[in-house]
Scaffold this motif. Sequence first.
Motif, PDB file in Angstrom:
ATOM      1  N   GLU A   8       0.860  -1.181   0.000  1.00 56.24           N
ATOM      2  CA  GLU A   8       0.000   0.000   0.000  1.00 56.24           C
ATOM      3  C   GLU A   8       0.895   1.229   0.000  1.00 56.24           C
ATOM      4  O   GLU A   8       2.070   1.157   0.373  1.00 56.24           O
ATOM      5  N   TYR A   9       0.358   2.356  -0.443  1.00 58.72           N
ATOM      6  CA  TYR A   9       1.089   3.608  -0.346  1.00 58.72           C
ATOM      7  C   TYR A   9       1.134   4.068   1.108  1.00 58.72           C
ATOM      8  O   TYR A   9       0.216   3.778   1.887  1.00 58.72           O
ATOM      9  N   ARG A  47       6.522   4.832  -3.378  1.00 59.73           N
ATOM     10  CA  ARG A  47       5.916   4.246  -2.186  1.00 59.73           C
ATOM     11  C   ARG A  47       5.052   5.259  -1.424  1.00 59.73           C
ATOM     12  O   ARG A  47       4.013   4.912  -0.848  1.00 59.73           O
ATOM     13  N   SER A  48       5.462   6.519  -1.439  1.00 58.62           N
ATOM     14  CA  SER A  48       4.722   7.552  -0.710  1.00 58.62           C
ATOM     15  C   SER A  48       3.364   7.857  -1.325  1.00 58.62           C
ATOM     16  O   SER A  48       2.499   8.442  -0.679  1.00 58.62           O
ATOM     17  N   GLY A  49       3.189   7.467  -2.593  1.00 66.14           N
ATOM     18  CA  GLY A  49       1.946   7.760  -3.297  1.00 66.14           C
ATOM     19  C   GLY A  49       1.977   9.043  -4.082  1.00 66.14           C
ATOM     20  O   GLY A  49       1.039   9.357  -4.823  1.00 66.14           O
ATOM     21  N   ARG A  50       3.080   9.803  -3.981  1.00 64.77           N
ATOM     22  CA  ARG A  50       3.161  11.090  -4.679  1.00 64.77           C
ATOM     23  C   ARG A  50       3.263  10.930  -6.189  1.00 64.77           C
ATOM     24  O   ARG A  50       3.060  11.891  -6.919  1.00 64.77           O
ATOM     25  N   GLY A  52       1.568   8.389  -7.751  1.00 65.43           N
ATOM     26  CA  GLY A  52       0.504   7.454  -8.087  1.00 65.43           C
ATOM     27  C   GLY A  52      -0.254   7.786  -9.353  1.00 65.43           C
ATOM     28  O   GLY A  52      -0.703   6.888 -10.074  1.00 65.43           O
TER      29      GLY A  52
END
Length: 316
Positions: A8-9, A47-50, A52
């Motif tokens: 998951e992020y 990984r941070s979702g930035r 995505g």
Amino acid sequence: MRAVQFTEYGPPSVVHVAEVAAPHAGPGEIRIAVRASGVSAGETLLRSGRMGDVMPAAFPFRTGFDAAGVVDEVGDGVTGARIGDEVFGMAAMTTRGTNADHAVLVAWAPKPAAWSWEEAGGAAGSVETSTRVLDRLAVGAGHTLLVQGAAGSVGTVAVQMAVARGARVIGTASEHNHGFLRSLGAEPTTYGAGLIERVAALAPDGVDAVFDCAGGALPDLIAIAGDRARVVTIADFDAASHGVHMSHGAPADEARATLGASADPAAVHGLETAVRLAGEGRLRVPVAAAFPLTEAAAAHELSETRHARGKIVLVH
């Protein structure tokens, strides 16, 4: 086998070690028992979702792009490696997964005797990226190159490889890293406000090219270069709006290095250059920190500070 992944992020704490099936070498590939592997700054962003929206992750996402270790499996058609060889190299961009007990490599070279496992484990990605960008900018003898973010994992290698080509290198970094940059062959200056004037004072005749490893300063870098075509970034996602090329590696040889689709051929020939330079004592891979594989989350946390001097690696 053990492998680092996230499902998951989120913050660094979502990174964990899982038990997964071991991979096997396909045609033109080798598998290694990993001794050390690199932590990718790009993967920490992912990984941070930035990232995505532009590069969604498929979960579980296995991390790691470069590694060093001992060959324990050789795929069909491979002639340049044997079981027991010590090598460093990179995985396919589409599969990654080198932060693990075993990893499949699509491009590799012999591990230089002068390098520790930690150095070799974090070398391939920085070497390939540096070679790719220096080739695109046609950096050579007599040129002056500005490296923005010269104390990071790619910048430290880019400085040395450019110096080996006969270029004069000016590198930006925090003042406490200036002595370190001098030891690599660069003339240091600080980044931030006033950069145009500081570089002009060091190079009154101008610079021939700019290699941006940090991001966030493209208007100044374009002004310094005098031509946006003489600036290449690997770190600024606003590059297109400035008319600047953002370099990502793509396969140089589809049969050997399926590293993913992008604008620039992957410069896997740089690995052999690195072996030669290391043997001559002209290329080292500064290691900012080495963490056990089980502490991958802490390695991601350090990477996110963007203050690591050199490469962050995991040891196995």
